[in-house]
Design a protein around this motif. Structure first.
Motif, PDB file in Angstrom:
ATOM      1  N   UNK A  20       1.125  -0.949   0.078  1.00 37.52           N
ATOM      2  CA  UNK A  20      -0.381  -0.063   0.476  1.00 37.52           C
ATOM      3  C   UNK A  20       0.515   1.297   0.624  1.00 37.52           C
ATOM      4  N   UNK A  21       1.854   0.834   0.793  1.00 32.92           N
ATOM      5  CA  UNK A  21       2.691   2.606   1.174  1.00 32.92           C
ATOM      6  C   UNK A  21       4.094   2.591   0.423  1.00 32.92           C
ATOM      7  N   UNK A  22       4.133   1.650  -0.608  1.00 34.77           N
ATOM      8  CA  UNK A  22       5.380   1.932  -1.071  1.00 34.77           C
ATOM      9  C   UNK A  22       5.466   1.159  -2.817  1.00 34.77           C
ATOM     10  N   UNK A  23       6.190   1.824  -3.275  1.00 35.19           N
ATOM     11  CA  UNK A  23       6.910   1.149  -4.840  1.00 35.19           C
ATOM     12  C   UNK A  23       6.809  -0.440  -5.019  1.00 35.19           C
ATOM     13  N   UNK A  24       6.786  -1.416  -3.379  1.00 36.93           N
ATOM     14  CA  UNK A  24       7.510  -2.814  -3.457  1.00 36.93           C
ATOM     15  C   UNK A  24       6.392  -2.968  -4.932  1.00 36.93           C
ATOM     16  N   UNK A  25       6.847  -4.235  -5.253  1.00 39.33           N
ATOM     17  CA  UNK A  25       5.951  -4.869  -6.397  1.00 39.33           C
ATOM     18  C   UNK A  25       5.615  -6.749  -5.141  1.00 39.33           C
ATOM     19  N   UNK A  26       4.601  -7.486  -5.335  1.00 42.28           N
ATOM     20  CA  UNK A  26       3.594  -8.459  -4.367  1.00 42.28           C
ATOM     21  C   UNK A  26       4.237  -9.144  -3.941  1.00 42.28           C
ATOM     22  N   UNK A  27       5.801  -9.803  -4.664  1.00 44.47           N
ATOM     23  CA  UNK A  27       6.526 -10.083  -4.834  1.00 44.47           C
ATOM     24  C   UNK A  27       7.574 -10.225  -3.836  1.00 44.47           C
ATOM     25  N   UNK A  43       8.231   4.243   7.613  1.00 45.88           N
ATOM     26  CA  UNK A  43       7.212   3.243   7.805  1.00 45.88           C
ATOM     27  C   UNK A  43       7.970   2.222   8.262  1.00 45.88           C
ATOM     28  N   UNK A  44       8.530   2.065   8.849  1.00 49.19           N
ATOM     29  CA  UNK A  44       9.382   0.713   9.381  1.00 49.19           C
ATOM     30  C   UNK A  44       8.962   0.538  10.952  1.00 49.19           C
ATOM     31  N   UNK A  45       8.691   2.212  11.838  1.00 46.44           N
ATOM     32  CA  UNK A  45       8.356   2.343  13.081  1.00 46.44           C
ATOM     33  C   UNK A  45       6.804   1.977  13.176  1.00 46.44           C
ATOM     34  N   UNK A  46       5.754   2.886  11.839  1.00 43.93           N
ATOM     35  CA  UNK A  46       4.824   3.295  12.568  1.00 43.93           C
ATOM     36  C   UNK A  46       3.816   0.994  11.608  1.00 43.93           C
ATOM     37  N   UNK A  47       5.193   0.253  10.896  1.00 44.61           N
ATOM     38  CA  UNK A  47       4.428  -1.076  10.920  1.00 44.61           C
ATOM     39  C   UNK A  47       4.974  -1.952  12.004  1.00 44.61           C
ATOM     40  N   UNK A  48       6.039  -1.383  12.778  1.00 47.12           N
ATOM     41  CA  UNK A  48       6.483  -1.964  14.109  1.00 47.12           C
ATOM     42  C   UNK A  48       5.625  -1.774  15.329  1.00 47.12           C
ATOM     43  N   UNK A  49       4.525  -0.347  14.791  1.00 41.94           N
ATOM     44  CA  UNK A  49       3.475  -0.319  15.884  1.00 41.94           C
ATOM     45  C   UNK A  49       2.002  -1.172  15.276  1.00 41.94           C
TER      46      UNK A  49
END
Length: 424
Positions: free
Chosen positions: A110-117, A310-316
């Motif tokens: 949702x929040x990055x340009x990474x592909x699904x894999x 984003x990493x901090x938000x993921x941790x929360x």
């Protein structure tokens, strides 16, 4: 940094480790935070030490720490605890890995340009917990033995998932060869093989101690055998950490094993580790874990503010989703304090940091993004875990977790739940 200064620094870190341990006894502030902070100051902040200078020695060191910590933890586990914790451990480990991988993958998609894999690779890298952090904190509070055993075993069992699945996904990304059935078979084989190797190694070592009494006069022969066992199991592509954990459990439970038909195959004379040996292991573990957490701080790479946030938000989010995971996996008779403690035990360790470097090394387009987010989550979950541990032990946040975890029925007033549980 010159060699004399490095030697001075090593001596300083040993004194610092002892000071922070004593500070924890007075203030209940875990020493992990201080050690991580020192590592970050020496590395990514002031650039006094470059972790890449350690090369392969850094990987060897981290594996060495895990061998000692898991072996010593296994010595304290009894079969009764193992039996009661095994079902919950497998469920907790699997459920936590799946939920973590899916949540992180969805947020990254949702929040990055990474592909699904690439998102899925990131999620599976962060699906486990750090053995070093979990075993350190679990020993510093009064909880049920089954709870401590579950947490330690989860941190070891999760290596099967976090090592096998991300590497398989990375291989699929680079070579387009991936088979779900084959991967599942490899994971089961790695787990069963590690369990058998650990238990068999425990019996073999105790038999050697029985037949070669001079080994009992040395303090380092047992961990040396644990190193050999770890290396052999890893060469066979099984899980070395799980093998070492069960090796320690087998060594610590020999008197309980000599029952029924096992009397015929086990040594007639019980051979146990002495108190001096156990104290020696404890001191070695203390020194190694001091340098381990400093090394983790050194290894952190934080170079993109948005990805760090984003990493901090993921941790929360991971701290929040851990609550329903514990609800689904834990025994309903587990005290509220223990359930709350299980809910905060999601620190990510150096294993995740090492795996996070692989995508960039293999040339994946999103490799740098995966690495930065992973390092941010490692720091956030480790610091968050230790901070929540402090607040939980003080009783500051137990009320929040009591909203989700009902007290066991019937209520056992004598059940251990830590100082905070008594005051709740």
């Amino acid at each position: 940094m010159t060699t004399p200064l490095l030697i001075i620094l090593i001596g300083f870190l040993i004194f610092l480790g002892h000071y922070l341990a004593q500070l924890f006894q007075r203030t209940k502030v875990p020493d992990v935070v201080g050690l991580l902070l020192v590592g970050m100051l020496l590395g990514p902040v002031f650039h006094l030490i470059d972790p890449s200078a350690f090369g392969r020695a850094g990987r060897v060191f981290t594996n060495l720490v895990l061998v000692f910590i898991l072996f010593e933890s296994g010595l304290e586990v009894r079969f009764e605890q193992l039996r009661s914790a095994l079902r919950g451990t497998v469920l907790l480990t699997t459920l936590n890995f799946v939920v973590t991988a899916l949540v992180v993958s969805a947020l990254a998609q949702w929040l990055t340009d990474l592909d699904f894999l690439s998102c899925l690779i990131l999620g599976t890298i962060l699906g486990g917990t750090s053995s070093a952090v979990v075993t350190t904190l679990a020993r510093q509070v009064t909880i049920l033995p089954q709870t401590a055993t579950t947490l330690v075993m989860e941190s070891a069992f999760s290596d099967v998932y976090t090592l096998g699945i991300p590497i398989a996904l990375i291989s699929f990304y680079t070579s387009s060869s991936f088979n779900v059935v084959t991967l599942a078979g490899q994971l089961v084989l790695a787990l069963v093989g590690a369990l058998l190797a650990g238990a068999g190694g425990g019996y073999l070592w105790l038999a050697l101690l029985h037949r070669v009494p001079t080994l009992l006069k040395t303090r380092f022969s047992t961990p040396a055998f644990a190193f050999i066992l770890y290396g052999v199991v890893e060469l066979l592509q099984f899980s070395g950490p799980i093998a070492v954990l069960f090796f320690g459990i087998a060594v610590g439970n020999l008197p309980l094993l000599r029952r029924g038909w096992l009397r015929a195959v086990l040594p007639a004379r019980t051979v146990e580790l002495t108190t001096v040996e156990k104290d020696f292991f404890a001191e070695i573990v203390f020194l190694l874990r001091t340098f381990f957490f400093v090394y983790v701080g050194l290894s952190i790479v934080l170079d993109d503010p948005w990805l760090i946030a984003l990493g901090v938000a993921m941790a929360l989010v991971l701290f929040l989703v851990r609550i329903p995971v514990v609800l689904a996996a834990a025994d309903r008779q587990t005290p509220q304090f223990d359930m709350a403690l299980m809910s905060i035990m999601i620190p990510k360790g150096l294993g995740a940091a090492v795996l996070a470097t692989l995508p960039a090394q293999r040339g994946l387009p999103g490799g740098a993004v995966i690495q930065t987010i992973t390092f941010a989550v490692i720091v956030a979950t480790t610091v968050g875990c230790t901070a929540l541990f402090f607040l939980l032990d003080k009783g500051r946040i137990l009320g929040f977790y009591q909203l989700f975890f009902r007290p066991p029925r019937p209520v056992d007033a004598t059940a251990p739940g830590g100082k905070s549980d008594a005051g709740a």
